[in-house]
Design a protein around this motif. Structure first.
Motif, PDB file in Angstrom:
ATOM      1  N   CYS A  65       0.858  -1.230  -0.265  1.00 24.01           N
ATOM      2  CA  CYS A  65       0.065   0.196   0.464  1.00 24.01           C
ATOM      3  C   CYS A  65       0.977   1.132  -0.112  1.00 24.01           C
ATOM      4  N   ILE A  66       0.635   2.215  -1.242  1.00 24.74           N
ATOM      5  CA  ILE A  66       1.312   3.591  -1.455  1.00 24.74           C
ATOM      6  C   ILE A  66       0.069   4.279  -1.477  1.00 24.74           C
ATOM      7  N   MET A  67      -0.003   5.025  -0.163  1.00 26.97           N
ATOM      8  CA  MET A  67      -1.386   6.256  -0.437  1.00 26.97           C
ATOM      9  C   MET A  67      -0.717   7.796  -0.097  1.00 26.97           C
ATOM     10  N   ILE A  68      -1.453   8.650  -0.364  1.00 28.47           N
ATOM     11  CA  ILE A  68      -0.836  10.056   0.097  1.00 28.47           C
ATOM     12  C   ILE A  68      -1.929  10.317   1.463  1.00 28.47           C
ATOM     13  N   ALA A  69      -1.410  11.041   2.220  1.00 29.48           N
ATOM     14  CA  ALA A  69      -2.896  11.144   3.408  1.00 29.48           C
ATOM     15  C   ALA A  69      -1.827  11.848   4.346  1.00 29.48           C
ATOM     16  N   SER A  70      -3.551  12.132   5.041  1.00 30.84           N
ATOM     17  CA  SER A  70      -3.173  13.868   6.499  1.00 30.84           C
ATOM     18  C   SER A  70      -3.002  13.338   7.419  1.00 30.84           C
TER      19      SER A  70
END
Length: 219
Positions: A65-70
């Protein structure tokens, strides 16, 4: 993440098991703002990162899993590491149903209180994720001994303490030189990403970050 042959031992990584007394904190990361702590170790070995730079570049090739998150500010702390809640903005690799939802990322620094010293210590190579910033996160679901994904009521993933989550809002000049004999607070350090004992360590960490962002933000 893929196994790396003869991977060196983590240098000061917070998932060591020698933290025997936890703080038991749960709630908002902001609750830690004024709590003083000392660093258990500070990274000063520039040659280590130069030697193993390619290993850090390669270790995410097979990441599930590779994500962009805050980060939302939600935080849970164990005796040796912390877990932060994030809002998933994009999924670059993995379960697309995560987009728009929250998940918990295990692998943040943990604080531990040592009664014999009357000191709280932190074991960290990366800082906590900061609210108001987006991060590129490399993570994996929890897997059982039988090799199956462990089902939980909420989404939990684990990352690593070297380059497992990288600030993409603030991409440059994110390191700070530390003094192991000095106490710090989260409030003092919240604007930084990398920790080190000298500028050369921070420089090579920045080089690795730059290369990882160039590689994975193309997806």
């Amino acid at each position: 993440m893929n196994d790396v042959e003869e991977e060196p031992a983590a240098r000061g990584c917070h998932d060591c098991d020698h933290h025997s007394i936890g703080t038991g904190l749960e709630g908002e990361l902001d609750d830690l703002r004024g709590r003083p702590f000392y660093f258990e170790s500070i990274d000063s070995d520039t040659e280590y990162y130069r030697e193993y730079r390619q290993m850090y570049m390669d270790q995410y090739e097979n990441c599930d899993c590779i994500m962009i998150a805050s980060p939302t500010g939600g935080y849970q702390m164990g005796t040796s590491s912390g877990i932060q809640e994030v809002q998933v903005e994009r999924v670059l690799r993995g379960d697309q149903s995560l987009k728009g939802n929250t998940a918990w990322i295990d692998g943040m620094p943990g604080l531990a209180y040592y009664e014999d010293e009357d000191k709280t210590r932190i074991d960290a190579l990366l800082n906590y994720m900061q609210e108001g910033n987006e991060y590129l996160i490399f993570c994996e679901p929890y897997i059982s001994d039988e090799g199956e994904v462990i089902e939980m009521e909420e989404e939990y993933y684990h990352t690593d303490c070297f380059f497992g989550y990288l600030n993409i809002t603030k991409r440059k000049d994110t390191g700070v030189i530390l003094d192991i004999n000095k106490s710090y607070t989260y409030e003092e350090l919240e604007g930084y990403e990398f920790f080190g004992g000298c500028q050369s360590v921070l420089d090579v960490k920045q080089e690795i970050k730059d290369a990882l962002l160039e590689e994975y933000l193309k997806e």
